[in-house]
Design a protein around this motif. Structure first.
Motif, short mmCIF file in Angstrom:
data_model
loop_
_atom_site.label_atom_id
_atom_site.label_comp_id
_atom_site.label_asym_id
_atom_site.label_seq_id
_atom_site.Cartn_x
_atom_site.Cartn_y
_atom_site.Cartn_z
N ALA A 47 0.83 -1.20 0.00
CA ALA A 47 0.00 0.00 0.00
C ALA A 47 0.87 1.25 0.00
CB ALA A 47 -0.93 0.00 1.20
N GLY A 48 0.35 2.31 -0.63
CA GLY A 48 1.07 3.57 -0.66
C GLY A 48 0.90 4.26 -2.00
N LEU A 95 -0.51 6.50 -8.88
CA LEU A 95 -1.32 5.39 -8.42
C LEU A 95 -1.27 5.35 -6.90
CD1 LEU A 95 -2.87 2.66 -8.98
CD2 LEU A 95 -0.63 1.58 -8.94
N THR A 96 -2.43 5.23 -6.28
CA THR A 96 -2.52 5.09 -4.83
C THR A 96 -3.17 3.75 -4.51
OG1 THR A 96 -2.73 7.48 -4.52
CG2 THR A 96 -3.44 6.07 -2.70
N LEU A 97 -2.43 2.90 -3.80
CA LEU A 97 -2.97 1.63 -3.32
C LEU A 97 -3.34 1.83 -1.86
CD1 LEU A 97 -0.43 -0.97 -4.78
CD2 LEU A 97 -2.58 -0.17 -5.76
N ASN A 98 -4.63 1.77 -1.56
CA ASN A 98 -5.12 1.98 -0.20
C ASN A 98 -5.08 0.69 0.60
OD1 ASN A 98 -5.85 4.77 -0.66
ND2 ASN A 98 -7.52 3.98 -1.90
N GLN A 99 -5.00 0.83 1.94
CA GLN A 99 -4.96 -0.31 2.84
C GLN A 99 -6.19 -1.20 2.71
OE1 GLN A 99 -2.67 -1.40 4.94
NE2 GLN A 99 -1.22 0.26 4.75
N ASP A 100 -7.32 -0.62 2.35
CA ASP A 100 -8.57 -1.38 2.29
C ASP A 100 -8.74 -2.18 1.00
OD1 ASP A 100 -9.10 0.62 0.48
OD2 ASP A 100 -10.91 1.36 1.49
N GLY A 101 -7.69 -2.21 0.16
CA GLY A 101 -7.74 -2.99 -1.07
C GLY A 101 -8.32 -2.25 -2.26
N THR A 102 -8.47 -0.93 -2.14
CA THR A 102 -8.95 -0.13 -3.27
C THR A 102 -7.77 0.67 -3.84
OG1 THR A 102 -9.59 1.73 -1.86
CG2 THR A 102 -11.28 0.06 -2.33
N PHE A 103 -7.94 1.16 -5.05
CA PHE A 103 -6.89 1.99 -5.66
C PHE A 103 -7.52 3.12 -6.47
CE2 PHE A 103 -7.83 -0.82 -9.20
CZ PHE A 103 -7.71 0.00 -10.31
N GLU A 104 -6.72 4.15 -6.69
CA GLU A 104 -7.07 5.24 -7.60
C GLU A 104 -5.86 5.53 -8.46
OE1 GLU A 104 -9.12 8.73 -6.47
OE2 GLU A 104 -10.21 7.74 -4.85
N TYR A 117 -8.61 8.93 -15.49
CA TYR A 117 -8.68 8.40 -14.14
C TYR A 117 -9.17 6.96 -14.16
CZ TYR A 117 -8.43 13.32 -12.83
OH TYR A 117 -8.03 14.62 -12.69
N GLY A 118 -8.75 6.21 -13.15
CA GLY A 118 -9.24 4.85 -12.97
C GLY A 118 -9.31 4.54 -11.48
N LYS A 119 -10.18 3.62 -11.12
CA LYS A 119 -10.27 3.18 -9.74
C LYS A 119 -10.81 1.77 -9.71
CE LYS A 119 -14.84 5.00 -8.60
NZ LYS A 119 -15.61 5.77 -7.64
N GLY A 120 -10.67 1.12 -8.57
CA GLY A 120 -11.15 -0.24 -8.42
C GLY A 120 -10.54 -0.90 -7.20
N LYS A 121 -10.33 -2.21 -7.30
CA LYS A 121 -9.79 -2.99 -6.20
C LYS A 121 -8.48 -3.65 -6.63
CE LYS A 121 -14.27 -4.06 -4.13
NZ LYS A 121 -14.34 -2.80 -3.48
N TRP A 122 -7.63 -3.95 -5.66
CA TRP A 122 -6.38 -4.66 -5.91
C TRP A 122 -6.21 -5.77 -4.89
CZ3 TRP A 122 -2.28 -4.61 -2.36
CH2 TRP A 122 -2.37 -3.68 -1.33
N SER A 123 -5.47 -6.80 -5.31
CA SER A 123 -5.15 -7.91 -4.42
C SER A 123 -3.75 -8.39 -4.73
CB SER A 123 -6.17 -9.05 -4.57
OG SER A 123 -6.15 -9.54 -5.88
N ASP A 180 1.94 -13.49 -4.02
CA ASP A 180 3.35 -13.70 -4.39
C ASP A 180 3.96 -12.53 -5.13
OD1 ASP A 180 3.16 -16.24 -3.26
OD2 ASP A 180 2.59 -17.15 -5.18
N ASN A 181 3.86 -11.33 -4.59
CA ASN A 181 4.41 -10.10 -5.19
C ASN A 181 3.79 -9.72 -6.53
OD1 ASN A 181 6.04 -9.57 -3.02
ND2 ASN A 181 7.91 -10.31 -3.97
N MET A 182 2.70 -10.35 -6.88
CA MET A 182 1.95 -9.98 -8.09
C MET A 182 0.66 -9.30 -7.66
SD MET A 182 3.77 -10.81 -10.68
CE MET A 182 2.63 -10.77 -12.03
N ILE A 183 0.45 -8.10 -8.13
CA ILE A 183 -0.75 -7.34 -7.78
C ILE A 183 -1.70 -7.42 -8.96
CG2 ILE A 183 -1.66 -5.07 -7.20
CD1 ILE A 183 0.99 -4.52 -5.81
N THR A 184 -2.92 -7.82 -8.67
CA THR A 184 -3.97 -7.93 -9.68
C THR A 184 -4.98 -6.82 -9.44
OG1 THR A 184 -3.68 -10.32 -9.74
CG2 THR A 184 -5.72 -9.44 -10.67
N PHE A 185 -5.31 -6.10 -10.49
CA PHE A 185 -6.25 -4.99 -10.42
C PHE A 185 -7.58 -5.42 -11.03
CE2 PHE A 185 -2.04 -3.22 -10.47
CZ PHE A 185 -2.09 -2.22 -9.52
#
Length: 142
Positions: free
Chosen positions: A24-25, A43-52, A70-76, A79-84
């Motif tokens: 996150a950050g 890009l901002t990855l929020n602690q709650d699993g959302t991004f902007e 602009y874009g927003k959604g969720k991230w997970s 293994d060091n791979m982030i899926t949006f």
């Protein structure tokens, strides 16, 4: 028995939140050519699993000269791979037009076992995306 189970669940939750803290950050990348052209990715990855995400360009002689996307959604993370992902009904509207579905990025940082003086900036390296200009883009953690 309840106490043992409660302690186990507490430790498990701490581990999960500690792992998401690593990712996150705020991440950014700015490319410019001496006042002529500017391209910025934020890009901002929020602690709650959302991004902007915000993409800005200002191109001399461009049509239009300035573009904001602009874009927003969720991230997970796995293994060091982030899926949006983006829910087309909730995350995409007149302002947030970028669809990050099927986008993945690798989290890159210096290996903790590497004791050399080599500097490795923490970054996200986009590997896959249906947004054609996002493929192979590196954005660095602030």
């Amino acid at each position: 028995m309840k106490l043992i189970l409660t302690v186990f669940l507490f430790i498990f939750n701490l581990t999960l939140s500690a792992q998401s803290n690593q990712f996150a950050g705020d991440y950014t990348r700015s490319l410019s050519a001496e006042g002529k052209h500017i391209i910025e990715y934020k890009l901002t990855l929020n602690q709650d699993g959302t991004f902007e995400f915000h993409y800005y360009t200002k191109l001399q002689g461009g049509s239009p000269p300035e573009v904001n996307k602009y874009g927003k959604g969720k991230w997970s993370v796995k293994d060091n791979m982030i899926t949006f992902s983006a829910n087309k009904k909730e995350d995409i509207d007149d302002k947030y037009t970028l669809d990050f579905n099927k986008s993945t990025a690798r989290f890159v940082t210096k290996n903790p076992r590497d004791k050399s003086d080599k500097v490795v900036k923490t970054k996200l390296q986009f590997l896959e995306s249906e947004i054609f200009w996002m493929k192979r883009i590196d954005i660095f953690k602030v």
